[in-house]
Design an enzyme around this catalytic site. Structure first.
Site, PDB file in Angstrom:
ATOM      1  CG  LEU A   4      -2.066  -0.898   1.260  1.00  0.00           C
ATOM      2  CD1 LEU A   4      -2.655  -1.068   2.604  1.00  0.00           C
ATOM      3  CD2 LEU A   4      -2.969  -0.354   0.413  1.00  0.00           C
ATOM      4  CG  HIS A   5       1.020   5.857  -1.993  1.00  0.00           C
ATOM      5  ND1 HIS A   5       0.736   7.005  -0.878  1.00  0.00           N
ATOM      6  CD2 HIS A   5       1.848   6.352  -2.725  1.00  0.00           C
ATOM      7  CE1 HIS A   5       1.185   7.979  -1.064  1.00  0.00           C
ATOM      8  NE2 HIS A   5       2.183   7.809  -2.228  1.00  0.00           N
TER       9      HIS A   5
END
Length: 351
Positions: free
Chosen positions: A233-234
């Site tokens: 995930l960012h």
């Protein structure tokens, strides 16, 4: 931030400046709202039309909600729904699979991670456009912004698919460069990840997938940073992703073909907010006794859909028209509310 000051409602034309501010604040190459006034205006217009339309739903509709802090008098977040992923064409993802290569003479067996280009999620309803101001990330505001959409979908299921998906942004640096895109997608396109992502508008990726290799991608052949990026995930995606995981979405099967971020999917009926939802009529003389817990409380209209946070007894079967939640929603006797508990402990009893 006071929970009782928050209101989720459909976007209105007057919200354009707020959406411009949100689009400008989104991480480069991450936000699904375009930083373009005309495109934002068109997005608002399409949403208003979708909420108001009395015609049979086609699947092309997109709905956009805003979260308003009524005490501060400002919009502090947004979230959306696309009725049908890939409405105009196929909606592509990579599906995680494992294949076994074995040689009996050598006594070697290898289990290899592969990515298969697929359009399994075409036609799924997509949760999109989640953004909340950093000052509101703690507490109940993100729950209202994300989960109230599920009550809306359930209320008007004839307009949606009963299978729901949501893409989460994968790893990318401040300039929008993605290690997964650089290792896979960029090999076939002379463009950076933000350019490719912006062209899709979040609905269809067929034009990208048509030029991508349709044979499996062997993960072991990718650079290490691209391998590491798969399913990661960012940072801006961590909060909405956590909410969806708590709802019961599966995150193990699909990843985004651009940045390798996780794409979650689930059956609407199996999600926690839907399993524990109940309908409360507003009836004069209704008495609500017992300890209260935080709930999402939503109206049952489409064009005038509203949702707030309120403290209600978990066993309440009805509410008085004088209850503060009914007052904030502007409802009178005879109206009905759809409510679901916010507390994750609901899964541990009272089903």
């Amino acid at each position: 931030m006071k929970p009782l000051a928050l209101l989720l409602r459909p976007v209105a034309s007057a919200d354009l400046p707020a959406l411009e501010r949100i689009a400008a604040a989104s991480a480069h190459g991450i936000g699904s709202l375009p930083s373009d006034r005309d495109k934002l205006s068109a997005r608002i217009a399409r949403s208003i039309e979708a909420f108001a339309s009395q015609d049979a739903a086609s699947g092309e509709e997109t709905y956009l909600f805003v979260l308003e802090d009524r005490e501060a008098g400002r919009v502090v977040g947004c979230s959306g729904i696309a009725a049908s992923a890939g409405f105009h064409d196929r909606f592509y993802s990579y599906r995680n699979e494992f294949v076994v290569h074995a040689s009996a003479p050598l006594g070697i067996s290898q289990r290899m991670h592969t990515l298969h280009l697929c359009h399994d999620l075409t036609g799924y309803t997509l949760l999109t456009s989640f953004y909340i101001e950093p000052a509101y990330e703690q507490g109940l505001a993100p729950q209202l912004l994300s989960r109230a959409r599920l009550l809306f979908i359930e209320q008007f299921i004839e307009r949606f698919n009963d299978r729901i998906a949501a893409e989460s942004p994968g790893l990318a640096n401040e300039a929008g460069q993605s290690p997964f895109w650089d290792a896979v997608g960029r090999r076939f396109f002379n463009m950076d990840y933000p350019q490719a992502e912006a062209l899709t508008g979040g609905r269809s990726k067929a034009y990208i997938a048509d030029l991508m290799p349709h044979s499996p991608v062997y993960v072991a052949l990718l650079p290490e940073d691209a391998q590491w990026a798969i399913g990661q995930l960012h940072p801006v995606g961590e909060l909405p992703f956590a909410i969806l995981q708590a709802e019961g979405f599966d995150a193990d099967t699909y990843i985004d073909i651009f940045d390798g971020g996780p794409t979650v999917e689930a059956s609407l009926a199996m999600l926690r907010s839907i399993r524990h939802a109940r309908t409360l009529p507003l009836r004069a003389g209704a008495v609500t006794l017992g300890l209260s817990a935080w709930h999402l409380v939503a109206t049952t209209g489409r064009e005038d859909f509203r949702a707030v946070l309120a403290q209600l007894p978990p066993a309440a079967k009805e509410l008085s028209p004088g209850h503060e939640a009914a007052a904030r929603l502007g409802l009178a006797e005879g109206a009905r509310l759809r409510v679901t508990p916010v507390d994750s402990q609901a899964d541990q009893g009272g089903r």
